[in-house]
Write a protein that holds these residues in place. Sequence first.
Motif, PDB file in Angstrom:
ATOM      1  N   LYS A  89     -43.864   2.133  22.514  1.00 12.80           N
ATOM      2  CA  LYS A  89     -42.676   2.813  23.128  1.00 12.80           C
ATOM      3  C   LYS A  89     -42.116   2.402  24.674  1.00 12.80           C
ATOM      4  CE  LYS A  89     -42.094   7.172  23.252  1.00 12.80           C
ATOM      5  NZ  LYS A  89     -42.831   8.876  22.774  1.00 12.80           N
ATOM      6  N   THR A  90     -43.547   2.181  25.183  1.00 12.39           N
ATOM      7  CA  THR A  90     -43.762   1.620  26.248  1.00 12.39           C
ATOM      8  C   THR A  90     -42.885   0.258  26.791  1.00 12.39           C
ATOM      9  OG1 THR A  90     -46.035   0.511  26.658  1.00 12.39           O
ATOM     10  CG2 THR A  90     -45.573   3.293  27.780  1.00 12.39           C
ATOM     11  N   ASN A  92     -41.124  -0.511  24.437  1.00 12.64           N
ATOM     12  CA  ASN A  92     -39.478  -0.517  24.362  1.00 12.64           C
ATOM     13  C   ASN A  92     -38.504  -0.013  25.540  1.00 12.64           C
ATOM     14  OD1 ASN A  92     -39.902  -1.547  21.788  1.00 12.64           O
ATOM     15  ND2 ASN A  92     -39.799   0.256  20.831  1.00 12.64           N
ATOM     16  N   GLN A  93     -38.994   0.638  25.605  1.00 18.27           N
ATOM     17  CA  GLN A  93     -38.559   1.267  27.518  1.00 18.27           C
ATOM     18  C   GLN A  93     -38.113   0.002  28.303  1.00 18.27           C
ATOM     19  OE1 GLN A  93     -37.674   4.315  28.146  1.00 18.27           O
ATOM     20  NE2 GLN A  93     -38.304   5.155  26.380  1.00 18.27           N
ATOM     21  N   ASN A  97     -34.292  -0.259  28.115  1.00 12.55           N
ATOM     22  CA  ASN A  97     -33.728   1.009  29.184  1.00 12.55           C
ATOM     23  C   ASN A  97     -33.696   0.702  30.964  1.00 12.55           C
ATOM     24  OD1 ASN A  97     -33.176   2.367  26.753  1.00 12.55           O
ATOM     25  ND2 ASN A  97     -35.142   3.270  26.849  1.00 12.55           N
ATOM     26  N   LYS A  99     -36.966   0.227  31.953  1.00  8.60           N
ATOM     27  CA  LYS A  99     -37.693   1.822  32.780  1.00  8.60           C
ATOM     28  C   LYS A  99     -39.860   1.209  31.942  1.00  8.60           C
ATOM     29  CE  LYS A  99     -38.683   7.304  32.449  1.00  8.60           C
ATOM     30  NZ  LYS A  99     -38.740   7.609  31.510  1.00  8.60           N
ATOM     31  N   TRP A 101     -43.794   2.452  32.229  1.00 11.98           N
ATOM     32  CA  TRP A 101     -44.804   2.526  32.883  1.00 11.98           C
ATOM     33  C   TRP A 101     -46.084   2.133  33.342  1.00 11.98           C
ATOM     34  CZ3 TRP A 101     -45.083   7.332  28.428  1.00 11.98           C
ATOM     35  CH2 TRP A 101     -43.981   7.623  28.647  1.00 11.98           C
TER      36      TRP A 101
END
Length: 261
Positions: A89-90, A92-93, A97, A99, A101
Amino acid sequence: ATGQQLAERCIAKNITCCRCGETESILHVLFLCPFAQQVWKLAPFSSSVFPEPGTVRDLLLAAMSFTCLPPSGVGTGSLAPWICWNLWKTRNQVVFNDKTWTETETILKSVLDAKDWLVAQVKLPSTHVSCISDGAWRKDLNVAGLGWTSSSPTGPSSLRSAVCENVSSPLMAESLACRAAVMDAIDAEATHLLLESDCLQLVGAINSRSVILEIHGIISDIFLCINRFSSFCCRFIPRSANVVADTLAKSCLSVYGQNIM
């Protein structure tokens, strides 16, 4: 799809990891990227030794065997799947996006997800409820008195009654009482319901999931409600076995009649 997979399909030109610039593969994202390695180091495991070299399957099996230490709150649950999930998920962020993490944020989110999962797996105790319903009707007033009882092995029995106006038939009165009993069981958070009625036509319609035009809306509500139970049984009982609910319905209707006359 990772950069490596996209390149194999001749879709993407950039096949490098968004964090370290190495060739991006599933193995890299989950285990080999310096970011992923730091996340695994921060995990509260008693030991986290991965086989080297290893495939994705080898490393996943190894990760699943790691034991979480207190006070993480994960206990005997598994943290490894949630680390993998949040690493993905991170990634993909970052890609989609822009973004970022941190490693600490990623492992903290993984621990919280693992704890939430454990809480969600706790099975609540089953609640068995038995309901008996009956309806009384006055043609001159188009009013029905509803009566129903409910009981469970772990709690006291309850007696309920209600009045409904604009009721056009005895069958509608019976179905309204039945619906009230079912909804009462839902409010009591019952998981298993036994519903009994002395109206043979209504019991037959419920068991066969048949819609009766006269009570279409009411019986449709009943069908929707009973889908919420883990188990449901509806059965016919003779009027002689339905004295309490019958008395409740008639008494309620009688009081209503006295108040408007």
